[in-house]
Design a protein around this motif. Structure first.
Motif, short mmCIF file in Angstrom:
data_model
loop_
_atom_site.label_atom_id
_atom_site.label_comp_id
_atom_site.label_asym_id
_atom_site.label_seq_id
_atom_site.Cartn_x
_atom_site.Cartn_y
_atom_site.Cartn_z
N ASN A 136 0.83 -1.21 0.00
CA ASN A 136 0.00 0.00 0.00
C ASN A 136 0.86 1.26 0.00
O ASN A 136 0.51 2.26 -0.63
CB ASN A 136 -0.93 0.01 1.22
N LEU A 144 2.14 1.84 -3.46
CA LEU A 144 1.05 2.33 -4.29
C LEU A 144 0.79 3.81 -4.04
O LEU A 144 0.54 4.59 -4.97
CB LEU A 144 -0.24 1.53 -4.04
N GLN A 190 3.33 5.93 -5.81
CA GLN A 190 3.03 6.06 -7.23
C GLN A 190 1.93 7.08 -7.47
O GLN A 190 1.98 7.87 -8.43
CB GLN A 190 2.61 4.70 -7.81
#
Length: 300
Positions: free
Chosen positions: A291, A294, A297
């Protein structure tokens, strides 16, 4: 005797609740329930038997020992306010309010909410002259409506209690928990925080207090207050705290610590994954690491 029937019913009730709670496992990756036995929680389907014994025994006690015939008035006490109020009630067996409460709670925990509501409503009529009893049973009715998803009805009971001056002192802890539960289920997280904080302060059960402290951190996350969330999670663990609470609270703290570099947080998480104590929690650790990547990103 009447006391033995009530005692046996209460023992059966406590044993069934205990068996159910032992079969309950909180999912710390999701928002906890204020009450671990909420209708859509896993514990409501957990093993541990039914409350049939309690319902049968309390029903028997009510049939055999309820006294509704008014006693002969004592003319010497006509100016005694407490005595006159006592005469206005509709039940004269001293402990019967506890028997009725036990029956309604057993029906509630059987997830027979409409029957429980009917019983609670009947009790409020019997004991209409006792504000503490009436408030307690009204709060249980509100909680039952909440479990059914009848949020207007649940909120209306709480609203009427509030405009009438609030819950009596003896029921403020229950009111705070029921109100917080209602608000969380309505996703009114910021409004739920002060009620949950009061419920935590008054909670006597150690495990339930830990659950509520953890939930407080989750509510702060939902409201965007990461500092308050981190503080709440830091209040969860201690020397005698069950490890499942300690692990999950520290996992949350790591993610909330804005002063640390992402690389340092991930390094700490990898260390947690290697710790033998966390062998049952590796999936959670690696899921958290994923997570974080992510999120990097998304913000890149």
């Amino acid at each position: 005797t009447r006391y033995n029937i009530h005692f046996n019913a209460n023992e059966a009730y406590k044993e069934t609740l205990k068996a159910r709670s032992q079969g309950q496992e909180d999912n710390f990756s999701q928002m906890l329930y204020i009450f671990p036995d909420n209708s859509d929680s896993a514990s409501m389907q957990a093993p541990g038997g039914s409350f049939t014994t309690t319902i049968d025994k309390t029903t028997k006690a009510i049939k055999l020992h309820s006294i509704k015939a008014k006693p002969r008035r004592d003319p010497k006490r006509r100016n005694d306010e407490k005595y006159q109020a006592w005469l206005q009630q509709k039940e004269y067996t001293p402990f019967m309010d506890q028997v009725w409460l036990l029956l309604a709670k057993a029906e509630f925990y059987e997830a027979n909410y409409l029957r429980a509501i009917t019983t609670f409503m009947y009790i409020t009529k019997i004991y209409s002259s006792d504000p503490d009893i009436v408030a307690e049973f009204q709060l249980w009715i509100s909680r039952a409506y909440t479990e059914m998803g009848w949020m207007y009805e649940a909120g209306n009971i709480l609203y009427k209690m509030e405009i009438a001056g609030g819950a009596p002192e003896s029921q403020k802890a229950l009111y705070s928990a029921v109100k917080a539960n209602y608000l969380v289920r309505n996703k009114e997280y910021a409004e739920a925080v002060p009620h949950l904080e009061y419920a935590i302060k008054k909670e006597k059960d150690k495990n339930q207090k830990l659950r509520l402290k953890y939930l407080l951190g989750q509510l702060h996350i939902e409201t965007g207050d990461k500092t308050a969330a981190a503080k709440a999670f830091s209040n969860v663990y201690g020397m005698n705290t069950p490890y499942k609470f300690t692990f999950n609270a520290k996992l949350q703290e790591l993610q909330l610590n804005a002063s640390r570099k992402t690389s340092d947080v991930i390094s700490s998480l990898r260390s947690m994954a290697k710790n033998s104590k966390n062998k049952d929690y590796k999936d959670q650790v690696y899921n958290t690491i994923g997570n974080i990547y992510l999120q990097q990103q998304d913000t890149a």
